[in-house]
Design a protein around this motif. Sequence first.
Motif, PDB file in Angstrom:
ATOM      1  N   GLY A  79       0.804  -1.213   0.000  1.00  0.00           N
ATOM      2  CA  GLY A  79       0.000   0.000   0.000  1.00  0.00           C
ATOM      3  C   GLY A  79       0.836   1.262   0.000  1.00  0.00           C
ATOM      4  N   ARG A 188      -0.677   5.089   1.553  1.00  0.00           N
ATOM      5  CA  ARG A 188      -1.325   4.093   2.410  1.00  0.00           C
ATOM      6  C   ARG A 188      -2.548   4.680   3.112  1.00  0.00           C
ATOM      7  NH1 ARG A 188       0.182  -1.039   4.250  1.00  0.00           N
ATOM      8  NH2 ARG A 188      -0.887  -1.661   6.163  1.00  0.00           N
ATOM      9  N   SER A 192      -6.332   3.274   2.492  1.00  0.00           N
ATOM     10  CA  SER A 192      -6.659   2.435   3.648  1.00  0.00           C
ATOM     11  C   SER A 192      -8.110   1.981   3.644  1.00  0.00           C
ATOM     12  CB  SER A 192      -6.352   3.191   4.942  1.00  0.00           C
ATOM     13  OG  SER A 192      -7.127   4.385   5.011  1.00  0.00           O
ATOM     14  N   PHE A 264      -0.909  -5.622   2.333  1.00  0.00           N
ATOM     15  CA  PHE A 264      -1.943  -4.711   1.838  1.00  0.00           C
ATOM     16  C   PHE A 264      -3.029  -5.436   1.069  1.00  0.00           C
ATOM     17  CE2 PHE A 264      -3.673  -1.170  -0.675  1.00  0.00           C
ATOM     18  CZ  PHE A 264      -3.845  -0.241   0.334  1.00  0.00           C
TER      19      PHE A 264
END
Length: 358
Positions: A79, A188, A192, A264
Motif C-alpha cells: 500500500g 497508504r 486504507s 496490503f
Amino acid sequence: MSVFLIASSVVTTLLIPQEEFAPGGEANGRALAYISHELLGDGFGTAYDAITIAILWFAGASAMAGMLNLIPRYLPRYGMAPDWAHAVRPLVLVLTAVAFLVTWVFDADVDAQGGAYATGVLALITSAAIAVTLAAHQAGQRRLTFAFAVIAVIFVYTTAVNVVERPDGVKIAACFIAGIVLVSLVSRLTRSLELRVTEVRLDPKAELFVRDCARRKIRLVANEPDALDAAEYLEKLRQIQADNDLPDDDMIFVEVTLTDPSDFETALDVRGEIVHERYRVLRMNSFSVANALAALLLHVRHETKRVPHIYFEWTEGNPLLNLLRFIFTGAGEVAPVTREVLREAEPDRTRRPRVHVG
C-alpha cells in the motif's frame, strides 16, 4: 571488471599530468577520454566518446528497467504506492522527472554528482556484502561466512570514509528517503479504505452456515476473540439482541485474527466452526478486521443474492486513537470503517450490506 578498473587507474595516473586532473583541467572527470584523444588521435577519441555515451545510456536504461521491476513488485503490495505504480508508462515518466530534477539540482555538474553516486554505489555493494554474509552463516558455511564478513567490513569502512569526506551523497539520499516515506504514508492513508481482499474462500462448513442462514435474513455478529468461552458468546448474543431489538433468531458469529498489518492485499480463507456445541462461528485471519468483514459481507451477498446484516458494538476509547490504530495495526474503530469500505466498494445503497451498531 576489477582488473579493468585497476589497470585504467594505473594507466591514467602514469600518463596524465597531475595538473590536468585539477578542477577545470581537461582530464577532470574524463581521464580515459583525454588519453584517447591525446595519444590515439581525435578519430579514436571521438569513437571512444560515442561508445562511452552509448554504454552510459544502456546503464541508465538498465537502472530504469530495474526500478520498473522492483517498485511494482514491492511498494504497491504494502500500500506504499498508488495504483498507477503498477503501470509502466506513468512510472517511467515519474522516474524520468526525478532524473531531470537531480540533473537540474546539480547543475549537470559531474563533480557535484560524484559524491552522491559513490555513496549510492557503496551503500548498494555494502548491503549486498552483508546479505551474502548472513546467507552463508545461515547455511552453516563457516569459511565463506568469514570471507564475506571480511569483505563486508572493508565496504562498511569504505562507505563510512566516503560519507565523512563527501556528505552530499547522504544528504541527498536522506531527502529522497524522506520523500519516499512521505509519499508512501500518504498513499497508504488514501488507500486504507479500499477493499483490499483479492479473493474470499469459504470452507465446506462455512458455506453450509451461509446457505442455511440464506433461507432467512442473514445476520452476522462481529465478535472480538477474547476468552472464547460459552459465557462470552452468550453475553455477546444477548447484548446484540437487546441493543438492536432482535428476536431470538439464528445468528452467526464472525471473528477475525489480525496478521501482519504491513500486508496490503491478500486472499481471505474463512473457516466454519461450531463452538460449545451451540454457536456457529466464521473465523478468518487478516491484516485488517474491517477489510476482512467487508469482503466477507460482499462475498455472502454475491453467493446468496441476499443482502446480509452485520452487528457491532461501539469501540471504547478515543475515536482519533482508534483511527490511528486502524491505519497502523488494522484494528481500532471497526464498525464505521467497515461501513466506509462497503460504501466505497458498493455505491448502490440498495445492494450494500447493512451495518448495525449498538
